[in-house]
Design an enzyme around this catalytic site. Sequence first.
Site, PDB file in Angstrom:
ATOM      1  CG  LEU A  11      -2.259  -0.759   1.044  1.00  0.00           C
ATOM      2  CD1 LEU A  11      -3.089  -0.666   2.314  1.00  0.00           C
ATOM      3  CD2 LEU A  11      -3.049  -0.198  -0.133  1.00  0.00           C
ATOM      4  CG  HIS A  12       3.196   2.262  -3.557  1.00  0.00           C
ATOM      5  ND1 HIS A  12       3.066   3.241  -4.500  1.00  0.00           N
ATOM      6  CD2 HIS A  12       2.941   1.089  -4.183  1.00  0.00           C
ATOM      7  CE1 HIS A  12       2.746   2.688  -5.662  1.00  0.00           C
ATOM      8  NE2 HIS A  12       2.655   1.378  -5.498  1.00  0.00           N
ATOM      9  CB  ALA A  13       1.808   7.355  -2.500  1.00  0.00           C
TER      10      ALA A  13
END
Lengths: 214, 212
Positions: free
Chosen positions: A144-146
């Site tokens: 769940l990166h940006a």
Amino acid sequence: MIAEGLVDLARQMAPHARMIAAGGTDDGQIGTSFAKVVGGIEQADLGEGVVLLCDLGSAILTSETALDFLDDDVRSRVRIVDAPLVEGGVAAAVAAEVGGDLESVVRAARSAAGAEPAPSTNAAESPPPSLVTRTVTLVNKDGLHARPAADFAKLASTFTARVTVNGKDASSLLAVMSLGLTRGMTAQISSADPDGAAAVAALGDLLESGFGEE
Amino acid sequence: MNLNATWAKAWIRSSAQVMSEHRVELIDLDREIGDGDHGENMDRGFQAVLHKLDDLPPEAGPGDVFKFVATTLISTVGGAAGPLYGTAFLKGAVAISGTIELDGPALVAFLRAARDGIVLRGKAESGDKTMVDAWTPAVDAAEAALAGGADDRAILSAAADAAEAGALATEPLIARKGRASYLGERAIGHRDPGAQSSALLLRAAAATATTA
């Protein structure tokens, strides 16, 4: 310019939110331009309100001075938010993208200042029993990166039911990102809301889809 | 000279000349403890004011002159000084709005409102090594002079004297606002450029009032 870069970045997560970069001096040097700030407020203002994020020194002074020069009715819907520029800007953009009103955009920006964005602190102290819970394992490479986190928070915002992921507000971009979930880790999506089943299912499906990434 | 719109314009013309003459001095002071652009910014801002001063309508009062100065300085000085001086002139203008000629009480009200505007905008207090350290002694001296029965010229002279003394007194201070505050004790021994330009501005006001 920092402001333009931030708008570019935030636009990747919030392509429809109205964002105006007003950084730099009139001749493109590092600094602040009163005309750019006032013009930016006018361009950004569609009548719903404007959130103004600025970093330091003359940017804050110029923004506050610009407010003095606005008509009373415009000034009443402009908020200067003291928050880290990048994190606050991205969080505010995503909140605006999903149709949040002025106060919810302000709240999202402020959440970047380190304050827990939870709307009710009482709920945080004694979490209500979860009625629906689903545990999924993250499959995409970077977790769940940006950008996936923004998609996730935006989807969560479309439901009226309040949903949490590992205990954090699923509709808050920064709260979701702060979990630091990467591939192989599990996310527990829960809702204490009787109508939360659809939201939990949709968010679980989104995580399992891998966001179209490897 | 009576303190009317003609004086206001003469003061601003004189200030433009003074900022031009002291450009290098202010740059040097700012280079010691800031980013070195204060002299350049003040000179550019007052030159912009100078070029448009004659465009003001003939019926403009001193308040209108100062309001015009405020908006021009804010748009052209840049940095922190633009909003600070702009707010000072704006708040001062509002305090004397509609006045054709400033008497002693109006003059003191103008100076006090200008100082309050700087404090409001910059959130600095006395002793922080900022413009406030020139303006607050100037306002105090002007109030004392008014209470002592001084005329408008003597009030302005007292204010200018106090501002100069105040600017000088910033030298031993540690800065608590602005970029100089990052320097800690290294700011000691250097005069605050904003306090110095404030003193220059008030001296120009006094000098203009005493000419015929």
